[in-house]
Enzyme design. Sequence first.
Site, PDB file in Angstrom:
ATOM      1  N   HIS A  34       0.892  -7.501   4.137  1.00 23.42           N
ATOM      2  CA  HIS A  34       1.766  -6.407   4.556  1.00 23.42           C
ATOM      3  C   HIS A  34       2.626  -5.925   3.382  1.00 23.42           C
ATOM      4  O   HIS A  34       3.842  -5.802   3.516  1.00 23.42           O
ATOM      5  CB  HIS A  34       2.693  -6.876   5.689  1.00 23.42           C
ATOM      6  CG  HIS A  34       2.001  -7.346   6.918  1.00 23.42           C
ATOM      7  ND1 HIS A  34       2.579  -8.238   7.811  1.00 23.42           N
ATOM      8  CD2 HIS A  34       0.778  -7.056   7.429  1.00 23.42           C
ATOM      9  CE1 HIS A  34       1.743  -8.477   8.807  1.00 23.42           C
ATOM     10  NE2 HIS A  34       0.641  -7.767   8.596  1.00 23.42           N
ATOM     11  N   PRO A  35       2.046  -5.631   2.216  1.00 26.12           N
ATOM     12  CA  PRO A  35       2.875  -5.232   1.076  1.00 26.12           C
ATOM     13  C   PRO A  35       3.510  -3.863   1.295  1.00 26.12           C
ATOM     14  O   PRO A  35       2.879  -2.948   1.843  1.00 26.12           O
ATOM     15  CB  PRO A  35       1.885  -5.210  -0.093  1.00 26.12           C
ATOM     16  CG  PRO A  35       0.565  -4.915   0.550  1.00 26.12           C
ATOM     17  CD  PRO A  35       0.607  -5.621   1.870  1.00 26.12           C
TER      18      PRO A  35
END
Length: 534
Positions: free
Chosen positions: A467-468
């Site tokens: 989930h960058p």
Amino acid sequence: MQEYDYIVVGGGSAGGIIAARLAEDPHVSVALLEEGPRDWYPWIHIPGMLYKTATGGLLRRLEYSQSEESRSAASTTVQGQVLGGGSSVNGMVHVRGVPEDYDGWEAQGATDWGFQKVLPFFIRAEGNDTYRNVMHGTHGPLKVSSPRTVHPLTRAWVQACQENGMPFNPDFNSGQQLGCGFYQTTTFRGRRSSVAQAYVHPAITHHGLTVLTACRVEKILFEGRRATQVSVVQDGKPQKLRARREIIISAGALNSPRLLMVSGIGPADHLRQAGIDIVADAPNVGQNLQDHMDVYLIYRLGSTRSYDRYKSAHMKAVAGAEYALFQNGPAASNIIEGGAFWWARKDDSRPTIQYCFLPGTGVESGVTPLEDADGCTLNICLTQPDSRGSLQLNPSNPHGQAVITPNFLSHEQDMARMIEGIRVGMEVMSQPSISQHLARLHQPEKAFTNDSEIASYVSRYAQGALHPVGTCRMGSDSEAVVDPFLRVVGVEGLRVADASVMPNLPSGNTNAACVMIGERAADFIKNPSQRIDS
């Protein structure tokens, strides 16, 4: 040279929506560029095939650069590389976060991105099969469903959470996230509802959207300070595409900043070292990298069977027949059926630990496989990490993979919260409703006796949750990469719209927030006269 009014770079959750919404105007032409293939692989669309989409050939693996500050051994990450991006390969869990997440964005300079301003765009996207109220939409393209199939083990785990003091929460997207319950998913009648299926394919059919797959974008080209062309390689052939109005970059938090930098927008000194001609000095491109951290516990079951029973060829055939006939059964489940949100510290302003229970094993990478028994998995995720990383070009190969330095667990509070998250998670697994089904721990092999042992386990096994965000932060200040309209500061005709613009992580899976950003970006472009502060 092919010309379009708008060119959207990246066919993921945000980019696919932007292109589809812009194509609704019959007077404009829109091209959507995607480096991966079309989403024709059949296992994409069957929720129970998550174990293939989460580990298969539709992912691009990227190496991490380790830092002295990091306390995690995680060495790689992956990105979806297929039309629909992450929405075509992810776990389908639909979580928006909490109002405080978006109010926090606004407090950091993302003017008019508070929760009440973004809520209409969550609702616009959503076609919910269960809820119809001020927090939910029922007619949006992206289908959101309550579980079609729930394994008895998942129900037992949710009951165990309640035995451990967590309240039952029927709707994690109600604005109140605390508690345990069952996740809603981006599925519809037993099939994945990806952005490709919900938005892109209908736009191709009904609005003439042009989609170019296997199309790698090399750089954005400028005339003065205005972005006008995109240099691409498609099927091995280099070419240039011209945008008459705008170019929108939606290539993700690990690729959008890289693309800006190779195009001349980034920290001036760094670009000079890499031999890149400078278009605009933007010191914070690639900074503020954040990702959720997660770690897992694996348990061996006793006589109870989990979804692991369907790993044999015979049982796969049984599940396939049930799915073909009724669109139900294990193949209709996204496996991640139950979850919870809880405090790591009682003085946290919102839940900071997310739990995902899987009545099976093998979906998570790095797990020692269970060959001779069924098992279950508990994933523990830190939703509000304080650690920050960065992304830069490789000076010796600026057009290759960027140097990604996540700095996981570099902030001492992150490790403290992960330790507490594991401690509470093991408390839940010891409650009667679930413990009666367990034989013993599998990974780790035995229970922890102190916090030091937990910290060692976290350091060895914790990884980024894929989930960058944050590497092209939006804001109203001079250090922002994009303004609140998502326009790149210092140039014209160029926007960034994806997870990279988020100032901070939302509390939970990021796909729903990316969908909202896509809807809002399209609205900005289609309605240029609106004022952000009105």
